[in-house]
Motif scaffolding. Structure first.
Motif, PDB file in Angstrom:
ATOM      1  N   THR A  20      -5.191   4.617  -5.607  1.00 54.40           N
ATOM      2  CA  THR A  20      -4.786   3.298  -5.125  1.00 54.40           C
ATOM      3  C   THR A  20      -6.019   2.446  -4.865  1.00 54.40           C
ATOM      4  OG1 THR A  20      -2.700   4.038  -4.150  1.00 54.40           O
ATOM      5  CG2 THR A  20      -3.737   2.102  -3.153  1.00 54.40           C
TER       6      THR A  20
ATOM      7  N   LEU B  38      -7.369   1.070   4.673  1.00 57.34           N
ATOM      8  CA  LEU B  38      -6.008   0.538   4.538  1.00 57.34           C
ATOM      9  C   LEU B  38      -4.978   1.643   4.717  1.00 57.34           C
ATOM     10  CD1 LEU B  38      -4.025  -1.735   3.784  1.00 57.34           C
ATOM     11  CD2 LEU B  38      -4.564  -1.322   1.372  1.00 57.34           C
ATOM     12  N   VAL B  39      -5.219   2.792   4.088  1.00 57.07           N
ATOM     13  CA  VAL B  39      -4.265   3.901   4.206  1.00 57.07           C
ATOM     14  C   VAL B  39      -4.223   4.423   5.643  1.00 57.07           C
ATOM     15  CG1 VAL B  39      -3.788   6.279   3.494  1.00 57.07           C
ATOM     16  CG2 VAL B  39      -4.363   4.558   1.779  1.00 57.07           C
TER      17      VAL B  39
ATOM     18  N   ALA C 266      -9.859   1.233   0.477  1.00 56.80           N
ATOM     19  CA  ALA C 266      -8.506   1.800   0.463  1.00 56.80           C
ATOM     20  C   ALA C 266      -8.318   2.833   1.573  1.00 56.80           C
ATOM     21  CB  ALA C 266      -8.219   2.427  -0.901  1.00 56.80           C
TER      22      ALA C 266
ATOM     23  N   ALA D 202       0.837  -1.203   0.000  1.00 60.41           N
ATOM     24  CA  ALA D 202       0.000   0.000   0.000  1.00 60.41           C
ATOM     25  C   ALA D 202       0.869   1.250   0.000  1.00 60.41           C
ATOM     26  CB  ALA D 202      -0.927  -0.002   1.222  1.00 60.41           C
ATOM     27  N   ARG D 203       1.947   1.219   0.775  1.00 63.50           N
ATOM     28  CA  ARG D 203       2.830   2.388   0.804  1.00 63.50           C
ATOM     29  C   ARG D 203       3.430   2.632  -0.580  1.00 63.50           C
ATOM     30  NH1 ARG D 203       7.637   2.123   4.879  1.00 63.50           N
ATOM     31  NH2 ARG D 203       8.314   0.625   3.306  1.00 63.50           N
TER      32      ARG D 203
ATOM     33  N   LEU E 233      -7.651  -1.538  -3.770  1.00 63.29           N
ATOM     34  CA  LEU E 233      -7.268  -2.743  -3.033  1.00 63.29           C
ATOM     35  C   LEU E 233      -6.756  -3.823  -3.986  1.00 63.29           C
ATOM     36  CD1 LEU E 233      -9.903  -3.074  -0.154  1.00 63.29           C
ATOM     37  CD2 LEU E 233      -7.695  -1.929  -0.174  1.00 63.29           C
TER      38      LEU E 233
ATOM     39  N   VAL F 135      -3.149  -3.165  -4.665  1.00 62.62           N
ATOM     40  CA  VAL F 135      -2.343  -3.476  -3.481  1.00 62.62           C
ATOM     41  C   VAL F 135      -2.162  -4.988  -3.350  1.00 62.62           C
ATOM     42  CG1 VAL F 135      -2.247  -3.347  -0.949  1.00 62.62           C
ATOM     43  CG2 VAL F 135      -3.000  -1.352  -2.278  1.00 62.62           C
TER      44      VAL F 135
ATOM     45  N   CYS G 287       2.191   1.777  -3.455  1.00 68.28           N
ATOM     46  CA  CYS G 287       1.142   2.271  -4.363  1.00 68.28           C
ATOM     47  C   CYS G 287       0.851   3.752  -4.105  1.00 68.28           C
ATOM     48  CB  CYS G 287      -0.156   1.477  -4.178  1.00 68.28           C
ATOM     49  SG  CYS G 287      -0.080  -0.189  -4.878  1.00 68.28           S
TER      50      CYS G 287
END
Lengths: 206, 206
Positions: free
Chosen positions: B27, B53-54, B50, B15-16, B29, B32, B18
């Protein structure tokens, strides 16, 4: 001239009423025109969209807050403002900041935006300075320079110091929700004063 | 246990990457999951979207920054940290804040978010405290209490003071773009130190 100015103010007043009632996202230029009693083209000619209109509204409201803060703090040279140090430039500056903070914490438009549409503030907190922030910086810089002359404020680059003061006051004012469980309004304002006094005072000069 | 932890970290690493490459808004999912080499359900089971997640990614990164700041500042009791006052709790606290600020100002994820998607930060600047802010407050509160014992920090409610310190550092760190034309990184960090020292020092104790 008068009519143009009046129309602009009437539209901004209507925009404020709409935002306070419905929020920024649900305010349309058509609503604003209707409430202001002007035609839609009159509004569209001046503002391309609601975002631009709200930006001008915020600027007008913040400049009015600054004007009132300048009046109270600036006239407090005889020490009648209740602040123990109002006879010094640092005392006047902190009294102005305190007055502005107290007004802002009760300002219906500002509190509505902070509580419900904080992304509107994000640009002016993280990305660039806006018109009212530049106006605040002018006031702060001249207050700091006065304090460097009367000895109540330490030496240093007045513009850099003005930025730090602006950001400190702005941050404590707009993050009210992040402190209100431990600091009531009086306590928050007192802490803001300590931040400014501690930052601006000459070494050993408090 | 190890595999679950590893998967979570691998997804956050992906994720980072992306977000640093494409930004939060672009971004997904699916991207990722592909980059992490795991199935989409593995990601969806843990994070609904997302944004969630972020948020977890930001928390992980900020907690890592705090951990490193705690290590450096916390071990600096023998005064080898370069800060003249590192022998006191106030010296350690300001050294930690300085270390954290310097790292944050160069953190690719944080600077990308501040420059391009500041609305992500708006919640944690204006509306509520997040996980990493609570962790920072724990560190700050215990540092302030230590300073009240060793006499380097003035008396006062440690939780209230920790909030003010958190917001001051956070604001100066995240508003880098609003000061960089007049304060370079060293000057900004020096001013942040003055804010904290001035706010925390006992009267006449600087």
């Amino acid at each position: 001239m008068t009519s143009r100015r009046n129309v602009e103010d009437a539209v901004l007043d209507a925009a404020r009423a709409c935002v306070e009632a419905f929020g920024i996202r649900r305010t349309t230029l058509t609503d604003v025109a209707r409430r202001a009693g002007v035609s839609r083209p009159t509004v569209y000619r001046r503002w391309p969209d609601a975002t631009a209109l709200v930006a001008d509204l915020l600027t007008r409201e913040l400049l009015a807050l600054l004007d009132r803060a300048d009046d109270t703090g600036g006239d407090g040279g005889d020490g009648d403002g209740g602040a123990e140090g109002a006879r010094t430039a640092r005392g006047r500056l902190t009294a102005q900041a305190e007055g502005l903070m107290r007004e802002a914490l009760h300002h219906p438009l500002l509190t509505r935006i902070i509580d419900h549409e904080p992304e509107t503030m994000a640009v002016y907190a993280f990305q660039r300075l806006g018109t009212s922030q530049f106006a605040a910086l002018d006031l702060l810089r001249s207050g700091i320079e006065d304090g460097q002359v009367d000895g109540s404020i330490r030496d240093g680059d007045a513009e850099g110091m003005a930025r730090i003061v602006l950001l400190s006051v702005q941050s404590l004012m707009t993050s009210r929700r992040l402190t209100e469980d431990v600091l009531d309004e009086d306590a928050l304002v007192a802490e803001a004063r300590r931040v400014l006094d501690g930052y601006l005072a000459p070494e050993g000069g408090r």
